[in-house]
Design an enzyme around this catalytic site. Sequence first.
Site, mmCIF file in Angstrom:
data_model
loop_
_atom_site.group_PDB
_atom_site.id
_atom_site.type_symbol
_atom_site.label_atom_id
_atom_site.label_comp_id
_atom_site.label_asym_id
_atom_site.label_seq_id
_atom_site.Cartn_x
_atom_site.Cartn_y
_atom_site.Cartn_z
ATOM 1 N N ARG A 67 53.596 27.217 47.821
ATOM 2 C CA ARG A 67 52.944 27.170 46.519
ATOM 3 C C ARG A 67 53.891 26.577 45.487
ATOM 4 O O ARG A 67 55.110 26.653 45.619
ATOM 5 C CB ARG A 67 52.531 28.588 46.089
ATOM 6 C CG ARG A 67 51.264 29.073 46.784
ATOM 7 C CD ARG A 67 50.835 30.435 46.287
ATOM 8 N NE ARG A 67 51.775 31.467 46.673
ATOM 9 C CZ ARG A 67 52.678 32.029 45.881
ATOM 10 N NH1 ARG A 67 52.740 31.674 44.609
ATOM 11 N NH2 ARG A 67 53.508 32.934 46.323
ATOM 12 N N TYR A 195 48.874 22.196 50.977
ATOM 13 C CA TYR A 195 49.391 23.500 51.420
ATOM 14 C C TYR A 195 48.423 24.636 51.093
ATOM 15 O O TYR A 195 47.815 24.673 50.019
ATOM 16 C CB TYR A 195 50.752 23.791 50.769
ATOM 17 C CG TYR A 195 51.169 25.215 51.026
ATOM 18 C CD1 TYR A 195 51.635 25.591 52.285
ATOM 19 C CD2 TYR A 195 51.032 26.197 50.052
ATOM 20 C CE1 TYR A 195 51.960 26.911 52.553
ATOM 21 C CE2 TYR A 195 51.361 27.516 50.313
ATOM 22 C CZ TYR A 195 51.824 27.866 51.568
ATOM 23 O OH TYR A 195 52.139 29.179 51.831
ATOM 24 N N GLY A 196 48.360 25.608 51.962
ATOM 25 C CA GLY A 196 47.481 26.781 51.878
ATOM 26 C C GLY A 196 47.135 27.249 50.473
ATOM 27 O O GLY A 196 46.037 27.003 49.972
ATOM 28 N N LYS A 204 44.122 32.173 46.789
ATOM 29 C CA LYS A 204 44.790 32.612 45.553
ATOM 30 C C LYS A 204 44.036 32.128 44.316
ATOM 31 O O LYS A 204 43.948 32.838 43.325
ATOM 32 C CB LYS A 204 46.227 32.093 45.507
ATOM 33 C CG LYS A 204 47.053 32.423 46.723
ATOM 34 C CD LYS A 204 47.243 33.890 46.897
ATOM 35 C CE LYS A 204 47.916 34.136 48.231
ATOM 36 N NZ LYS A 204 48.551 35.408 48.380
ATOM 37 N N HIS A 224 46.417 41.553 44.779
ATOM 38 C CA HIS A 224 47.196 40.966 45.874
ATOM 39 C C HIS A 224 47.621 42.101 46.813
ATOM 40 O O HIS A 224 48.796 42.465 46.856
ATOM 41 C CB HIS A 224 48.416 40.260 45.266
ATOM 42 C CG HIS A 224 49.131 39.356 46.209
ATOM 43 N ND1 HIS A 224 50.444 38.979 46.016
ATOM 44 C CD2 HIS A 224 48.734 38.727 47.336
ATOM 45 C CE1 HIS A 224 50.817 38.167 46.988
ATOM 46 N NE2 HIS A 224 49.805 38.000 47.803
ATOM 47 N N SER A 246 54.365 37.829 48.066
ATOM 48 C CA SER A 246 54.216 36.971 49.241
ATOM 49 C C SER A 246 55.455 37.075 50.132
ATOM 50 O O SER A 246 56.583 37.103 49.640
ATOM 51 C CB SER A 246 54.057 35.512 48.809
ATOM 52 O OG SER A 246 52.962 35.386 47.946
ATOM 53 N N CYS A 248 56.605 39.491 51.981
ATOM 54 C CA CYS A 248 57.348 40.761 51.961
ATOM 55 C C CYS A 248 56.774 41.771 52.946
ATOM 56 O O CYS A 248 57.037 42.961 52.849
ATOM 57 C CB CYS A 248 57.351 41.356 50.559
ATOM 58 S SG CYS A 248 58.371 40.451 49.393
ATOM 59 N N LYS A 250 53.258 42.265 53.997
ATOM 60 C CA LYS A 250 51.905 42.839 53.905
ATOM 61 C C LYS A 250 51.179 42.734 55.250
ATOM 62 O O LYS A 250 50.543 43.676 55.691
ATOM 63 C CB LYS A 250 51.062 42.101 52.841
ATOM 64 C CG LYS A 250 51.337 42.548 51.418
ATOM 65 C CD LYS A 250 50.253 42.099 50.441
ATOM 66 C CE LYS A 250 50.112 40.594 50.317
ATOM 67 N NZ LYS A 250 51.346 39.894 49.929
ATOM 68 N N THR A 251 51.283 41.559 55.876
ATOM 69 C CA THR A 251 50.590 41.373 57.153
ATOM 70 C C THR A 251 51.119 42.374 58.181
ATOM 71 O O THR A 251 50.351 43.019 58.893
ATOM 72 C CB THR A 251 50.760 39.917 57.634
ATOM 73 O OG1 THR A 251 50.316 39.052 56.585
ATOM 74 C CG2 THR A 251 49.941 39.653 58.883
ATOM 75 N N ASP A 273 45.942 40.634 52.611
ATOM 76 C CA ASP A 273 46.467 39.888 51.452
ATOM 77 C C ASP A 273 45.755 40.174 50.133
ATOM 78 O O ASP A 273 46.399 40.186 49.093
ATOM 79 C CB ASP A 273 46.395 38.386 51.752
ATOM 80 C CG ASP A 273 47.251 37.544 50.805
ATOM 81 O OD1 ASP A 273 48.376 37.969 50.487
ATOM 82 O OD2 ASP A 273 46.793 36.469 50.388
ATOM 83 N N ASN A 363 58.610 29.137 55.504
ATOM 84 C CA ASN A 363 57.250 29.471 55.060
ATOM 85 C C ASN A 363 56.192 28.870 55.993
ATOM 86 O O ASN A 363 55.067 28.614 55.584
ATOM 87 C CB ASN A 363 57.025 28.995 53.621
ATOM 88 C CG ASN A 363 55.749 29.580 53.019
ATOM 89 O OD1 ASN A 363 55.424 30.749 53.232
ATOM 90 N ND2 ASN A 363 55.017 28.764 52.276
ATOM 91 N N ARG A 365 53.334 28.857 58.811
ATOM 92 C CA ARG A 365 52.212 29.803 58.761
ATOM 93 C C ARG A 365 51.319 29.719 59.997
ATOM 94 O O ARG A 365 51.269 28.692 60.667
ATOM 95 C CB ARG A 365 51.340 29.475 57.541
ATOM 96 C CG ARG A 365 52.057 29.618 56.205
ATOM 97 C CD ARG A 365 51.902 30.992 55.657
ATOM 98 N NE ARG A 365 52.717 31.257 54.475
ATOM 99 C CZ ARG A 365 52.529 32.312 53.695
ATOM 100 N NH1 ARG A 365 51.591 33.183 53.938
ATOM 101 N NH2 ARG A 365 53.328 32.522 52.661
ATOM 102 N N ASN A 492 57.611 52.333 59.370
ATOM 103 C CA ASN A 492 57.094 52.533 58.014
ATOM 104 C C ASN A 492 55.962 53.559 58.009
ATOM 105 O O ASN A 492 55.633 54.124 56.969
ATOM 106 C CB ASN A 492 56.616 51.207 57.414
ATOM 107 C CG ASN A 492 57.785 50.274 57.143
ATOM 108 O OD1 ASN A 492 58.929 50.729 56.982
ATOM 109 N ND2 ASN A 492 57.521 48.983 57.089
#
Length: 584
Positions: A67, A195-196, A204, A224, A246, A248, A250-251, A273, A363, A365, A492
């Site tokens: 991004r 890009y995505g 986004k 988010h 982004s 960090c 989440k997935t 996301d 990055n 993907r 976690n």
Amino acid sequence: MNTAVKAWVDEVAKTTQPDKIVWITGSESEKKGLENECLADGELIALDQKKHPGCFYHRSARNDVARVEHLTFICSHKQEDAGPTNNWMAPQEAYAKLGELYKGCMRGRTMYVIPYLMGPENSPFSKVGIEITDSRYVVLNMRIMARIGDVAMRHLGESGDFVKGLHSKGELDENKRYICHFPEDNTIWSFGSGYGGNALLGKKCFALRIASNLGRHEDWLAEHMLILGLEDKKGEVTYIAAAFPSACGKTNLSMLVPPEILKDYKVWTVGDDIAWMRIGKDGRLWAVNPEAGFFGVAPGTSKKSNPNALLTTSRNTIFTNVLLGDDGSIWWEGMGTEPPEHGTDWKGDAWTPSSGSLGAHPNSRFTAPAEQCPSISPEWQNPEGVPISAIVFGGRRAKVAPLVYQSFDWKHGVFVGATMASETTAAANGKVGVVRRDPMAMLPFCGYNIGDYFQHWLDMGKKIPNPPKIFHVNWFRTDDNGKFIWPGFGNNLRVLLWILARCKGEVGATQSPIGYLPNPDDINIEGLDGFTRQSLIALLDIDKESWGQEVQEIKEWFERIPKLPDDLHKRYRVLNEWFGTPHS
Ligand code: SAT
Ligand code: MN
């Protein structure tokens, strides 16, 4: 044919002058046709179809891998409505500037019209967008990330209520690259990137920047956040929404696999996301995942960190900018397997393990259908969404933030979210590893004035009869050698279980100036190699000196926000009394 859509498509075609217009229906044969065209001109490379059925490789332009926050604009009439954290351009100026770039930009190209639905079919949450693009890669990615084609047109009917997204890859020149949002017109104009986050406009641009504006006026939240369901030993499922910046984790968290010792629990993935959240008839906050796929960071994804992501991506997946093996395999740093002996790196150069350079871009993907995820929740397409019991905020902080704490109440939770900070990652262009405030992980995605956004959160708190409890976590604290202290990933769950117990009122906590901290005995650390009760106590420590520094940084952050709600300033003053230097 919807007349409003038709009129807009005609208007765009007049400017962009494509050779051909293709209306995307979402059919299988259409997909095959596009793949074949991409294969013929090198936009996609087929992977070994025995090992990776339905999977393709895409290499982007070298200058187009993330991004571009400095080229992303909110184009509201008043600059104040974009606020202090967004780049702003006047709508007339943006329309004129990009209008020039769009002139004839699709000559010699096909223009694709992609109707798409964000949110489940037949859901009151769901909204329609139409993306016009000249990129087949974008069509194929949108096909995974959203519900596209006929389903969206059916939802829209004759209505003119859709988000207009115009995208052209242009010449992929970063000097002619703009990602512009017109919240007052429900319009997105994106030029010069494939890009995505810049080009898949449902994600986004719509589901966060435009949707946050819609939510502000319609009493809901576009966030988010991942959404997961945590099933306990009795089979009861509690839903948690969690915001992290982004790249960090989440997935990973949304697909968590419990460690052996906690295998009686199960985590169900609803989304990885984005969460759209509304107040339900029962007075709780209900969330849907507006997306239909995962656009996840590849490097670091391994059997250990996220086995479910590896299984999800085992078929029908597009890999972008990872390492391509000569044998039609893919590989990335942190995959936990041996790299191929020879391949081509993300830049398109020949690569061997001894090249000494990265095979995959940090990055890089994968784009994969959510329904392929082994942990996908049976509720993930429920039109009503799932009821959220806890909201979790988290950043990447080597120091300061403890492993977990709970806010005192909703208002304080908004303060915790508004002041969260994280080290920057490769998901956006710019320096990596710099701590910056990233409120609710929405710094790059809040489509209006951040002060108004905080006020909206505070207002929502007054309107939700039974609001979720709000927590903060930090998996990323390091020791003096820079090593992560907390084992992370599946472990976690141990922290999630404390959160769950707090939601159910099953454990106590210690009150501290920053919130409720766990009593060390209430976090199960059984079976953790080399991680002791002492390590846990260290991770829960609130260091007076670093928090003094933190309070100073919060002060500077708040000074940047002219419309900061008074409630948040009050919370700052309380914290300052504990940790600040006198008179600061
Ligand atoms: O912006 S993307 O959707 O490409 C990924 C991210 O940065 O979160
Ligand atoms: Mn994201």
